[in-house]
Design a protein around this motif. Structure first.
Motif, PDB file in Angstrom:
ATOM      1  N   PHE A 160      11.795   3.705   2.497  1.00 47.80           N
ATOM      2  CA  PHE A 160      11.104   4.819   3.150  1.00 47.80           C
ATOM      3  C   PHE A 160      11.445   4.813   4.628  1.00 47.80           C
ATOM      4  N   ARG A 161      11.273   5.972   5.260  1.00 47.25           N
ATOM      5  CA  ARG A 161      11.631   6.105   6.675  1.00 47.25           C
ATOM      6  C   ARG A 161      10.635   5.348   7.542  1.00 47.25           C
ATOM      7  N   ASP A 162      11.174   4.638   8.554  1.00 47.07           N
ATOM      8  CA  ASP A 162      10.335   3.898   9.494  1.00 47.07           C
ATOM      9  C   ASP A 162       9.524   4.885  10.327  1.00 47.07           C
ATOM     10  N   VAL A 163       8.240   4.566  10.528  1.00 47.88           N
ATOM     11  CA  VAL A 163       7.339   5.458  11.251  1.00 47.88           C
ATOM     12  C   VAL A 163       7.670   5.492  12.756  1.00 47.88           C
ATOM     13  N   GLY A 164       8.370   4.492  13.232  1.00 44.25           N
ATOM     14  CA  GLY A 164       8.784   4.443  14.645  1.00 44.25           C
ATOM     15  C   GLY A 164      10.290   4.276  14.740  1.00 44.25           C
ATOM     16  N   GLY A 182      11.139 -10.850  16.011  1.00 47.32           N
ATOM     17  CA  GLY A 182      10.571  -9.513  16.159  1.00 47.32           C
ATOM     18  C   GLY A 182       9.841  -9.004  14.933  1.00 47.32           C
ATOM     19  N   GLU A 183       9.518  -9.921  14.015  1.00 46.25           N
ATOM     20  CA  GLU A 183       8.793  -9.502  12.798  1.00 46.25           C
ATOM     21  C   GLU A 183       7.378  -9.060  13.148  1.00 46.25           C
ATOM     22  N   SER A 184       6.987  -7.877  12.641  1.00 45.27           N
ATOM     23  CA  SER A 184       5.613  -7.407  12.852  1.00 45.27           C
ATOM     24  C   SER A 184       4.866  -7.152  11.551  1.00 45.27           C
ATOM     25  N   VAL A 185       5.569  -6.964  10.462  1.00 45.57           N
ATOM     26  CA  VAL A 185       4.922  -6.760   9.160  1.00 45.57           C
ATOM     27  C   VAL A 185       5.352  -7.904   8.232  1.00 45.57           C
ATOM     28  N   PRO A 186       4.392  -8.756   7.808  1.00 43.21           N
ATOM     29  CA  PRO A 186       4.751  -9.929   7.010  1.00 43.21           C
ATOM     30  C   PRO A 186       4.964  -9.603   5.525  1.00 43.21           C
ATOM     31  N   LYS A 223       0.835  -1.210   0.000  1.00 44.74           N
ATOM     32  CA  LYS A 223       0.000   0.000   0.000  1.00 44.74           C
ATOM     33  C   LYS A 223       0.864   1.251   0.000  1.00 44.74           C
ATOM     34  N   ILE A 224       2.000   1.216   0.685  1.00 48.76           N
ATOM     35  CA  ILE A 224       2.931   2.356   0.640  1.00 48.76           C
ATOM     36  C   ILE A 224       3.498   2.492  -0.772  1.00 48.76           C
ATOM     37  N   ALA A 225       3.908   1.368  -1.364  1.00 43.83           N
ATOM     38  CA  ALA A 225       4.508   1.417  -2.711  1.00 43.83           C
ATOM     39  C   ALA A 225       3.518   1.939  -3.742  1.00 43.83           C
ATOM     40  N   VAL A 262      14.346  -4.901   4.861  1.00 43.40           N
ATOM     41  CA  VAL A 262      15.632  -4.718   5.534  1.00 43.40           C
ATOM     42  C   VAL A 262      15.563  -3.402   6.289  1.00 43.40           C
ATOM     43  N   HIS A 263      15.838  -3.453   7.598  1.00 43.26           N
ATOM     44  CA  HIS A 263      15.975  -2.216   8.370  1.00 43.26           C
ATOM     45  C   HIS A 263      17.390  -1.675   8.146  1.00 43.26           C
ATOM     46  N   LEU A 264      17.481  -0.402   7.797  1.00 45.12           N
ATOM     47  CA  LEU A 264      18.760   0.302   7.722  1.00 45.12           C
ATOM     48  C   LEU A 264      18.786   1.281   8.884  1.00 45.12           C
ATOM     49  N   ILE A 274      17.190  -7.945   9.392  1.00 42.21           N
ATOM     50  CA  ILE A 274      15.985  -8.599   8.876  1.00 42.21           C
ATOM     51  C   ILE A 274      15.396  -9.421  10.011  1.00 42.21           C
ATOM     52  N   ASN A 275      14.179  -9.092  10.424  1.00 45.16           N
ATOM     53  CA  ASN A 275      13.482  -9.844  11.469  1.00 45.16           C
ATOM     54  C   ASN A 275      12.632 -10.922  10.814  1.00 45.16           C
ATOM     55  N   ASN A 276      12.724 -12.139  11.334  1.00 41.57           N
ATOM     56  CA  ASN A 276      11.984 -13.271  10.749  1.00 41.57           C
ATOM     57  C   ASN A 276      11.205 -13.989  11.848  1.00 41.57           C
ATOM     58  N   THR A 299      18.748   7.662  11.915  1.00 39.47           N
ATOM     59  CA  THR A 299      18.354   7.245  10.564  1.00 39.47           C
ATOM     60  C   THR A 299      17.803   5.823  10.664  1.00 39.47           C
ATOM     61  N   HIS A 300      16.554   5.648  10.253  1.00 32.90           N
ATOM     62  CA  HIS A 300      15.925   4.315  10.269  1.00 32.90           C
ATOM     63  C   HIS A 300      15.023   4.226   9.033  1.00 32.90           C
ATOM     64  N   VAL A 301      15.507   3.477   8.066  1.00 32.65           N
ATOM     65  CA  VAL A 301      14.827   3.333   6.783  1.00 32.65           C
ATOM     66  C   VAL A 301      14.523   1.858   6.562  1.00 32.65           C
ATOM     67  N   LEU A 302      13.394   1.575   5.940  1.00 33.65           N
ATOM     68  CA  LEU A 302      13.043   0.215   5.538  1.00 33.65           C
ATOM     69  C   LEU A 302      13.252   0.096   4.031  1.00 33.65           C
ATOM     70  N   VAL A 303      13.982  -0.931   3.621  1.00 37.87           N
ATOM     71  CA  VAL A 303      14.208  -1.192   2.197  1.00 37.87           C
ATOM     72  C   VAL A 303      13.432  -2.459   1.864  1.00 37.87           C
TER      73      VAL A 303
HETATM   74  P1  AMP Z   1       9.414  -5.616  11.644  1.00 33.25           P
HETATM   75  O1  AMP Z   1       9.047  -5.523  13.095  1.00 33.25           O
HETATM   76  O2  AMP Z   1      10.831  -6.065  11.399  1.00 33.25           O
HETATM   77  O3  AMP Z   1       8.383  -6.424  10.879  1.00 33.25           O
HETATM   78  O4  AMP Z   1       9.400  -4.133  11.100  1.00 33.25           O
HETATM   79  C1  AMP Z   1       8.240  -3.469  10.721  1.00 33.25           C
HETATM   80  C2  AMP Z   1       8.550  -2.006  10.806  1.00 33.25           C
HETATM   81  O5  AMP Z   1       7.562  -1.324  10.075  1.00 33.25           O
HETATM   82  C3  AMP Z   1       8.528  -1.432  12.218  1.00 33.25           C
HETATM   83  O6  AMP Z   1       9.804  -0.898  12.534  1.00 33.25           O
HETATM   84  C4  AMP Z   1       7.458  -0.348  12.143  1.00 33.25           C
HETATM   85  O7  AMP Z   1       7.789   0.800  12.897  1.00 33.25           O
HETATM   86  C5  AMP Z   1       7.400  -0.065  10.658  1.00 33.25           C
HETATM   87  N1  AMP Z   1       6.152   0.484  10.181  1.00 33.25           N
HETATM   88  C6  AMP Z   1       4.900   0.054  10.465  1.00 33.25           C
HETATM   89  N2  AMP Z   1       3.987   0.791   9.801  1.00 33.25           N
HETATM   90  C7  AMP Z   1       4.695   1.696   9.066  1.00 33.25           C
HETATM   91  C8  AMP Z   1       4.328   2.747   8.175  1.00 33.25           C
HETATM   92  N3  AMP Z   1       3.037   3.011   7.873  1.00 33.25           N
HETATM   93  N4  AMP Z   1       5.315   3.493   7.625  1.00 33.25           N
HETATM   94  C9  AMP Z   1       6.604   3.252   7.908  1.00 33.25           C
HETATM   95  N5  AMP Z   1       7.010   2.269   8.735  1.00 33.25           N
HETATM   96  C10 AMP Z   1       6.066   1.509   9.320  1.00 33.25           C
END
Ligand code: AMP
Length: 112
Positions: free
Chosen positions: A26-30, A91-95, A6-8, A99-101, A84-86, A35-39
């Motif tokens: 894009f930059r991580d929301v939390g 600690g994976e929260s988004v399936p 949905k972001i893409a 890659v966290h940078l 990379i959380n698996n 610097t915290h970017v998700l690739v």
């Molecule tokens: P993970 O826990 O490794 O699955 O990482 C998921 C990451 O997605 C977490 O660091 C969240 O802060 C981040 N995240 C969740 N929702 C968003 C969003 N809408 N935009 C940017 N980052 C997000």
């Protein structure tokens, strides 16, 4: 669609720092560091444990681009961490594989 798809596709806003045909960053929301970017590969792979041999090229591209984004954001000289959380213990929260940078501060080891 996954959250990152949905972001893409611009259905959810994000601070996008890099994009090409295969990946978006894009930059991580939390943010957990200055610097915290998700690739993220645009085509969703749920997690690294479910990547297939056919994902070989996109996974290589993902890491090359993570390093390129680190240079672009000016943290390549001071250093950074790619994570990379698996699965639950990882600690994976988004399936949707990402890659966290992380950079801009000294990282601890071992990680929490
Ligand atoms: P993970 O826990 O490794 O699955 O990482 C998921 C990451 O997605 C977490 O660091 C969240 O802060 C981040 N995240 C969740 N929702 C968003 C969003 N809408 N935009 C940017 N980052 C997000």
């Amino acid at each position: 669609m996954t959250l990152f798809e949905k972001i893409a596709s611009r259905q959810i806003p994000a601070d996008i720092v890099y994009e090409d045909d295969l990946v978006i960053a894009f930059r991580d929301v939390g943010p957990q560091a200055p610097t915290h970017v998700l690739v993220v590969p645009k085509r969703a792979i749920p997690r690294i444990g479910e990547a297939a041999p056919s994902d070989h090229a996109v996974l290589g591209h993902l890491l090359i681009k993570a390093a390129e984004v680190a240079r672009k954001l000016g943290i390549d000289q001071t250093g950074y961490r790619l994570v990379i959380n698996n699965g639950p213990d990882g600690g994976e929260s988004v399936p949707h594989l990402h890659v966290h940078l992380l950079g801009g501060r000294r990282m601890d080891w071992p990680p929490g």
